[in-house]
Design an enzyme around this catalytic site. Structure first.
Site, PDB file in Angstrom:
ATOM      1  N   CYS A   1       0.821  -1.222   0.000  1.00  0.00           N
ATOM      2  CA  CYS A   1       0.000   0.000   0.000  1.00  0.00           C
ATOM      3  C   CYS A   1       0.856   1.275   0.000  1.00  0.00           C
ATOM      4  O   CYS A   1       0.450   2.299  -0.536  1.00  0.00           O
ATOM      5  CB  CYS A   1      -0.935   0.000   1.198  1.00  0.00           C
TER       6      CYS A   1
ATOM      7  N   HIS B   1      -2.658   6.975   2.720  1.00  0.00           N
ATOM      8  CA  HIS B   1      -1.208   7.094   2.879  1.00  0.00           C
ATOM      9  C   HIS B   1      -0.734   8.284   2.039  1.00  0.00           C
ATOM     10  O   HIS B   1      -0.987   8.355   0.832  1.00  0.00           O
ATOM     11  CB  HIS B   1      -0.496   5.837   2.380  1.00  0.00           C
TER      12      HIS B   1
HETATM   13  N1  LIG Z   1      -4.715  -3.355   6.294  1.00  0.00           N
HETATM   14  C1  LIG Z   1      -4.099  -2.971   5.155  1.00  0.00           C
HETATM   15  O1  LIG Z   1      -4.265  -1.853   4.666  1.00  0.00           O
HETATM   16  C2  LIG Z   1      -3.206  -3.935   4.425  1.00  0.00           C
HETATM   17  C3  LIG Z   1      -2.639  -3.490   3.236  1.00  0.00           C
HETATM   18  C4  LIG Z   1      -1.841  -4.352   2.508  1.00  0.00           C
HETATM   19  C5  LIG Z   1      -1.619  -5.627   2.973  1.00  0.00           C
HETATM   20  N2  LIG Z   1      -2.163  -6.054   4.144  1.00  0.00           N
HETATM   21  C6  LIG Z   1      -1.930  -7.454   4.525  1.00  0.00           C
HETATM   22  O2  LIG Z   1      -3.149  -8.170   4.347  1.00  0.00           O
HETATM   23  C7  LIG Z   1      -3.266  -9.223   5.300  1.00  0.00           C
HETATM   24  C8  LIG Z   1      -4.546  -9.032   6.099  1.00  0.00           C
HETATM   25  O3  LIG Z   1      -4.471  -7.784   6.773  1.00  0.00           O
HETATM   26  P1  LIG Z   1      -5.658  -7.266   7.684  1.00  0.00           P
HETATM   27  O4  LIG Z   1      -5.265  -5.898   8.070  1.00  0.00           O
HETATM   28  O5  LIG Z   1      -6.951  -7.480   7.004  1.00  0.00           O
HETATM   29  O6  LIG Z   1      -5.524  -8.280   8.953  1.00  0.00           O
HETATM   30  P2  LIG Z   1      -6.642  -8.671  10.029  1.00  0.00           P
HETATM   31  O7  LIG Z   1      -7.669  -7.608  10.126  1.00  0.00           O
HETATM   32  O8  LIG Z   1      -5.896  -9.059  11.230  1.00  0.00           O
HETATM   33  O9  LIG Z   1      -7.353  -9.995   9.391  1.00  0.00           O
HETATM   34  C9  LIG Z   1      -6.691 -11.198   9.292  1.00  0.00           C
HETATM   35  C10 LIG Z   1      -7.548 -12.280   8.639  1.00  0.00           C
HETATM   36  O10 LIG Z   1      -6.771 -13.486   8.577  1.00  0.00           O
HETATM   37  C11 LIG Z   1      -7.451 -14.516   9.321  1.00  0.00           C
HETATM   38  N3  LIG Z   1      -6.465 -15.326  10.044  1.00  0.00           N
HETATM   39  C12 LIG Z   1      -5.664 -14.930  11.059  1.00  0.00           C
HETATM   40  N4  LIG Z   1      -4.913 -15.969  11.495  1.00  0.00           N
HETATM   41  C13 LIG Z   1      -5.258 -17.045  10.730  1.00  0.00           C
HETATM   42  C14 LIG Z   1      -4.861 -18.418  10.705  1.00  0.00           C
HETATM   43  N5  LIG Z   1      -3.934 -18.889  11.521  1.00  0.00           N
HETATM   44  N6  LIG Z   1      -5.423 -19.236   9.782  1.00  0.00           N
HETATM   45  C15 LIG Z   1      -6.362 -18.780   8.924  1.00  0.00           C
HETATM   46  N7  LIG Z   1      -6.785 -17.478   8.894  1.00  0.00           N
HETATM   47  C16 LIG Z   1      -6.244 -16.622   9.808  1.00  0.00           C
HETATM   48  C17 LIG Z   1      -8.377 -13.794  10.274  1.00  0.00           C
HETATM   49  O11 LIG Z   1      -9.457 -14.666  10.632  1.00  0.00           O
HETATM   50  P3  LIG Z   1     -10.191 -14.564  12.091  1.00  0.00           P
HETATM   51  O12 LIG Z   1     -11.101 -13.377  12.032  1.00  0.00           O
HETATM   52  O13 LIG Z   1     -10.939 -15.848  12.142  1.00  0.00           O
HETATM   53  O14 LIG Z   1      -9.109 -14.436  13.107  1.00  0.00           O
HETATM   54  C18 LIG Z   1      -8.818 -12.617   9.421  1.00  0.00           C
HETATM   55  O15 LIG Z   1      -9.822 -13.032   8.513  1.00  0.00           O
HETATM   56  C19 LIG Z   1      -1.995  -9.140   6.166  1.00  0.00           C
HETATM   57  O16 LIG Z   1      -1.059 -10.078   5.669  1.00  0.00           O
HETATM   58  C20 LIG Z   1      -1.534  -7.711   5.970  1.00  0.00           C
HETATM   59  O17 LIG Z   1      -0.155  -7.600   6.151  1.00  0.00           O
HETATM   60  C21 LIG Z   1      -2.971  -5.222   4.880  1.00  0.00           C
END
Ligand SMILES: NC(=O)c1ccc[n+]([C@@H]2O[C@H](COP(=O)([O-])OP(=O)(O)OC[C@H]3O[C@@H](n4cnc5c(N)ncnc54)[C@H](OP(=O)(O)O)[C@@H]3O)[C@@H](O)[C@H]2O)c1
Length: 361
Positions: free
Chosen positions: A158, A251
């Protein structure tokens, strides 16, 4: 499209997963039929699993509320219900690498928001306006995986979306050196102010892994395909500092830039505003009509006024002016969870569909 493609979202309950759900509501080509998350959520309805964690401004779409959440790790089962998946799971890098490959090997294309495969040589990392030709390496990736239709494609981090597109627009002037400081929103960490109160009236001068991504990923996006792999560009040299700021979405980047051939300010602005690519030419559903806007006012772009430009899919640039040490300096802004995450991945999937890489199973 006569029949919509069936889509699954891995990590559907998280911040990025929720953004996918919101963006895909009423999508003309894609229909969310499967939501998957950790074993903690599996077996519950989507509404129950998300509970009070819904972080979008718009209400949870009715169509997904009653879907029963599947376990991301039940790869065969999840894959059997869909034509392709978006990946936004938060697991370790090695776990994400393995699970995304496992989905690809079930002949299910994976369009990922995660960083795990961004440097796998035959995985394309694409901003569809900038380097859609990198999708060509998918043919070689399929050979390695032993698949006919399964593959992985990713979008970049991002943090680079508010300045990397300018480098593509200004290619003919030879961008040579960049000093970048990013001012990054808290939603980039999957957080709101409610769950990260320490960020209110605060600045944190560290975001793990982000500076390396901001310095290196633009070079891969600007690179070329050679012998079935992406070879990164040598220039520009980029040095970056990434700072977390008390902003929910958006950002901002403050950039100093040197060119091989210094252009005029008018030339630079003309190249930005006329820049377009495959999504605009193919009139894809999520394509911004105007990818990059240039704002003349001294106090723009501002997060509050400009983050939703082109429904969060466009990039806003302003304050382009000559510098005392570098050739020019400017400010860029993009929406980190739309263009920078789920929206960027949806545009990749639309590009892949339009180019015939994703089809109904
Ligand atoms: N936020 C951003 O702007 C952004 C931008 C670019 C990239 N990212 C990347 O995108 C990914 C998700 O980010 P997020 O901000 O959406 O994170 P988040 O809100 O913490 O969501 C994580 C997701 O992954 C699932 N999960 C967690 N542990 C797991 C496991 N052991 N097995 C299977 N599923 C699991 C969670 O399910 P439960 O609800 O069941 O725990 C939830 O659906 C990350 O790798 C992050 O680095 C984020």
């Amino acid at each position: 499209m006569e029949q919509k493609l069936k889509v699954g979202i891995l990590g559907a309950t998280g911040m990025v997963g929720q953004r996918f759900i919101s963006l895909l509501e009423d999508h003309p080509w894609f229909e969310v039929v499967t939501v998957a998350a950790s074993p903690r959520s599996a077996g519950k309805t989507y509404a129950e699993a998300v509970g009070n964690r819904w972080k979008m401004d718009t209400p949870m779409p009715e169509a997904v509320k009653k879907l029963v959440v599947l376990n991301v790790n039940d790869v065969e089962h999840v894959a059997s219900t869909v034509d392709f998946v978006f990946s936004a799971v938060d697991m370790t890098k090695d776990e994400i690498k393995a699970i995304e490959e496992a989905y690809a090997k079930t002949e299910t294309p994976v369009v990922s928001n995660n960083s795990a495969h961004r440097w796998t040589p035959d995985v394309p990392m694409v901003i569809p306006e900038v380097n859609p030709e990198h999708f060509e390496v998918i043919a070689d990736q399929k050979k390695r995986l032993g698949t006919t239709r399964g593959f992985i494609a990713v979008k970049p981090n991002c943090s680079i979306q508010s300045y990397a597109p300018c480098l593509a627009a200004w290619k003919e002037f030879g961008p040579k050196e960049l000093i970048v400081t990013t001012y990054q929103a808290i939603s980039g960490a999957g957080k709101t102010f409610k769950d990260w109160p320490e960020m209110v009236e605060n600045i944190i001068p560290y975001i793990g892994g982000e500076e390396e991504k901001s310095e290196q990923e633009p070079l891969r996006v600007l690179g070329k395909v050679e012998n079935g792999e992406i070879v990164k560009a040598e220039l520009p040299k980029i040095t970056c500092q990434c700072v977390r700021v008390p902003v929910l979405n958006g950002h901002t980047a403050a950039v100093f830039i040197n060119f091989e051939k210094k252009p005029t300010k008018e030339q630079l602005i003309e190249k930005l505003t006329s820049f377009k690519g495959f999504p605009q030419e193919a009139d894809l559903p999520s394509a911004p009509k105007q990818f990059i806007q240039y704002l003349e006012e001294d106090n723009r772009p501002q997060v509050k006024m400009d983050v939703d430009y082109e429904k969060g899919m466009g990039v806003s640039i302003g304050r382009l002016r000559e510098d005392t040490i570098y050739d020019y300096k400017f400010i860029g802004l993009s929406h980190n969870t739309v263009r920078g995450a789920a929206g960027g991945a949806v545009l990749c999937a639309e590009s892949l569909t339009a180019k015939g890489y994703i089809q109904a199973k």
